[in-house]
Scaffold this active site. Sequence first.
Site, PDB file in Angstrom:
ATOM      1  CG  ASN A  15      -2.264 -41.988  57.037  1.00 46.72           C
ATOM      2  OD1 ASN A  15      -2.395 -40.800  57.275  1.00 46.72           O
ATOM      3  ND2 ASN A  15      -1.088 -42.557  56.848  1.00 46.72           N
ATOM      4  CG  ASN A  16      -7.046 -39.141  60.898  1.00 48.54           C
ATOM      5  OD1 ASN A  16      -8.016 -39.619  60.306  1.00 48.54           O
ATOM      6  ND2 ASN A  16      -6.930 -39.198  62.214  1.00 48.54           N
ATOM      7  CG  ASP A  74      -0.748 -50.529  48.690  1.00 49.33           C
ATOM      8  OD1 ASP A  74      -1.157 -50.504  49.861  1.00 49.33           O
ATOM      9  OD2 ASP A  74       0.219 -51.218  48.333  1.00 49.33           O
ATOM     10  CE1 TYR A 162      10.152 -45.560  56.154  1.00 53.41           C
ATOM     11  CE2 TYR A 162       7.815 -45.576  55.599  1.00 53.41           C
ATOM     12  CZ  TYR A 162       8.940 -46.221  56.089  1.00 53.41           C
ATOM     13  OH  TYR A 162       8.844 -47.532  56.520  1.00 53.41           O
TER      14      TYR A 162
END
Length: 202
Positions: A15-16, A74, A162
Site C-alpha cells: 500500500n503506497n 495490521d 476509510y
Amino acid sequence: MGRRLSGRLVLATHNNGKLAEFQALMSPFGVDVVSVGQLGLPVPEETGTTFVENARIKALAALEATGLPALADDSGLCIEALRGAPGVYTADWAGPARSWDVAMQKAQDELLAVGAAAPAQRRGTFVSVLTLVWPDGHSETFEGRAEGTLVWPTRGAHGHGYDPMFQPDGSDQTFAEMPEAEKNKISHRARSFQQLAAACLK
C-alpha cells in the site's frame, strides 16, 4: 525496554499510502524505509484472526525475504453497530480491485441495513498493531487506537482507506480532510508508532 532501530527497515506493505505515512514518521529518526511492494515481493497469506497474528505473519515473511529488520502494520476499522466488522477483513471489503470507494459504500450499506443512521449509532474504532522483528528473531508489538464517528457522505481527499468517512473524536474534520501532519499526531497508526518510537527509536 525496546531495542534500538537504525539504518534500513523493510515495511511489509504493498500500500503506497501506508508506505508514505511510515516514511514520514520514520524520517526524523534517520531510518530508511523500503516496502515489500517496492521490492516486488509477494503478499503472504494472512491466516490470522486477530490484528496481532496477521502483523506477525507479514513481518516474518518480510524478514525472511530480505534479511532486514521488518515492520508490519495490521490495521482495520471496527464498527460498533456491526459487531466489530470489518475488523481484520477491512481490506477485503475493498474487493479484488482494492477500491476504497467500494469499501466505504459497503460500510455505509451495512450500517443502514442495521438502522444505524444517527451519529451515536455510527461509532467506529481504527486499530493499528505494529510488529517489529529483527533478524535474530527478537520482536516487539505495539497497539494504537483512534475512536470516532462514521460520516456520510464521505469528505476529504487526503489519506487513504476509510479516512474520508472517519471523523475522530474531538475534531470536526475527517482524517481525509486533515493535512498529513495533523492526522499523524492523532491517528491509530500514529499512536502505535509513538509507542514504537519510545521503545525503539529514542
